[in-house]
Design a protein around this motif. Structure first.
Motif, short mmCIF file in Angstrom:
data_model
loop_
_atom_site.label_atom_id
_atom_site.label_comp_id
_atom_site.label_asym_id
_atom_site.label_seq_id
_atom_site.Cartn_x
_atom_site.Cartn_y
_atom_site.Cartn_z
N ASP A 162 0.83 -1.20 0.00
CA ASP A 162 0.00 0.00 0.00
C ASP A 162 0.87 1.25 0.00
OD1 ASP A 162 -2.33 -1.43 -0.01
OD2 ASP A 162 -2.51 -1.45 2.17
N HIS A 163 1.99 1.17 0.67
CA HIS A 163 2.95 2.27 0.72
C HIS A 163 4.23 1.82 0.02
CE1 HIS A 163 3.65 -0.32 4.22
NE2 HIS A 163 4.91 -0.13 3.93
N ARG A 164 4.94 2.73 -0.55
CA ARG A 164 6.19 2.39 -1.22
C ARG A 164 7.27 3.31 -0.68
NH1 ARG A 164 2.95 1.63 -6.53
NH2 ARG A 164 2.37 -0.53 -6.25
N PHE A 165 7.81 2.90 0.48
CA PHE A 165 8.82 3.69 1.15
C PHE A 165 10.20 3.10 0.95
CE2 PHE A 165 5.25 4.49 4.35
CZ PHE A 165 4.87 5.68 3.76
N TYR A 167 9.40 -2.69 4.55
CA TYR A 167 8.42 -3.76 4.61
C TYR A 167 7.71 -3.85 5.96
CZ TYR A 167 10.17 -5.86 0.26
OH TYR A 167 10.52 -6.11 -1.03
N ALA A 168 7.70 -2.77 6.72
CA ALA A 168 7.01 -2.70 8.00
C ALA A 168 7.42 -3.83 8.94
CB ALA A 168 5.51 -2.64 7.79
N GLU A 169 6.48 -4.69 9.30
CA GLU A 169 6.74 -5.75 10.28
C GLU A 169 7.82 -6.73 9.84
OE1 GLU A 169 3.45 -5.28 9.13
OE2 GLU A 169 3.09 -3.81 10.70
N GLU A 170 8.05 -6.86 8.55
CA GLU A 170 9.03 -7.80 8.01
C GLU A 170 10.41 -7.15 7.81
OE1 GLU A 170 7.55 -10.04 4.63
OE2 GLU A 170 5.54 -9.33 5.14
N ALA A 196 17.99 6.86 11.08
CA ALA A 196 17.20 6.34 9.97
C ALA A 196 16.39 7.45 9.33
CB ALA A 196 16.26 5.23 10.46
N LEU A 197 16.15 7.28 8.05
CA LEU A 197 15.38 8.24 7.26
C LEU A 197 14.44 7.44 6.37
CD1 LEU A 197 14.93 11.12 6.03
CD2 LEU A 197 16.88 10.62 4.54
N LEU A 198 13.15 7.70 6.45
CA LEU A 198 12.15 7.01 5.63
C LEU A 198 11.59 8.01 4.62
CD1 LEU A 198 10.62 4.26 5.39
CD2 LEU A 198 8.82 5.32 6.78
N LEU A 199 11.74 7.68 3.34
CA LEU A 199 11.26 8.56 2.28
C LEU A 199 10.28 7.80 1.38
CD1 LEU A 199 14.66 10.15 1.21
CD2 LEU A 199 12.88 11.22 2.60
N THR A 200 9.31 8.51 0.85
CA THR A 200 8.43 7.92 -0.16
C THR A 200 9.29 7.62 -1.37
OG1 THR A 200 6.57 9.19 0.69
CG2 THR A 200 6.36 8.30 -1.55
N GLY A 201 9.26 6.39 -1.85
CA GLY A 201 10.13 5.96 -2.93
C GLY A 201 10.02 6.81 -4.17
N ARG A 202 8.83 7.18 -4.55
CA ARG A 202 8.62 8.00 -5.75
C ARG A 202 9.27 9.37 -5.58
NH1 ARG A 202 4.06 11.15 -6.44
NH2 ARG A 202 3.12 9.93 -4.80
N ALA A 222 5.89 6.22 9.41
CA ALA A 222 5.15 4.95 9.37
C ALA A 222 5.17 4.32 10.75
CB ALA A 222 5.79 4.00 8.36
N ASP A 223 4.11 3.63 11.09
CA ASP A 223 4.05 2.91 12.37
C ASP A 223 5.10 1.82 12.41
OD1 ASP A 223 1.91 4.41 13.29
OD2 ASP A 223 0.42 3.00 12.54
#
Length: 131
Positions: free
Chosen positions: A18-21, A38-41, A66-72, A125-126
């Motif tokens: 659903d998300h592409r981070f 991949y969140a929990e994985e 850590a840095l989380l970015l929207t892939g697009r 993201a959670d």
């Protein structure tokens, strides 16, 4: 970094996420990796090491960050540059070790001038942890 970002985007698309981070992390030596989020994985995901140098500070300053970015958005930012070298200007991470302030992408170490190209707001993201 561009090939690692493209791979992360393709992997999240293939899994129909659903998300592409894209998750960027720094290890104890200051080495930077980029992986699909991949969140929990996430513990099972091994990121691609990206050639990076720390121009302000030391490896110790980056450890556990850590840095989380929207892939697009990351791909759009990287595509805005003709050179193979891009500088990410990061502000101080939160107490959690996550970068939440916008990231400035430039062609040089200078923040001002003609090298400015792109500004990206990190995603939230959670369950994301820096380590």
């Amino acid at each position: 970094m561009l090939s690692a970002a493209r791979k992360a985007q393709a992997l999240t698309r293939a899994r129909n996420m659903d998300h592409r981070f894209a998750l960027i992390r720094w290890d104890d030596e200051g080495a930077m990796t980029l992986a699909p989020w991949y969140a929990e994985e996430q513990a099972r995901v091994r990121g691609a090491e990206v050639t990076a140098r720390i121009s302000d500070g030391s490896a110790a300053d980056m450890t556990g960050r850590a840095l989380l970015l929207t892939g697009r958005f990351l791909l759009n930012a990287l595509d805005a540059f003709a050179s193979q070298t891009v500088t990410l200007h990061l502000t101080d991470a939160e107490n959690t070790g996550l970068y939440l302030s916008p990231v400035l992408f430039t062609e040089t170490d200078a923040i001002t001038g003609h090298g400015y190209r792109y500004l990206v707001k990190p995603a939230i993201a959670d369950g994301i942890t820096p380590a």
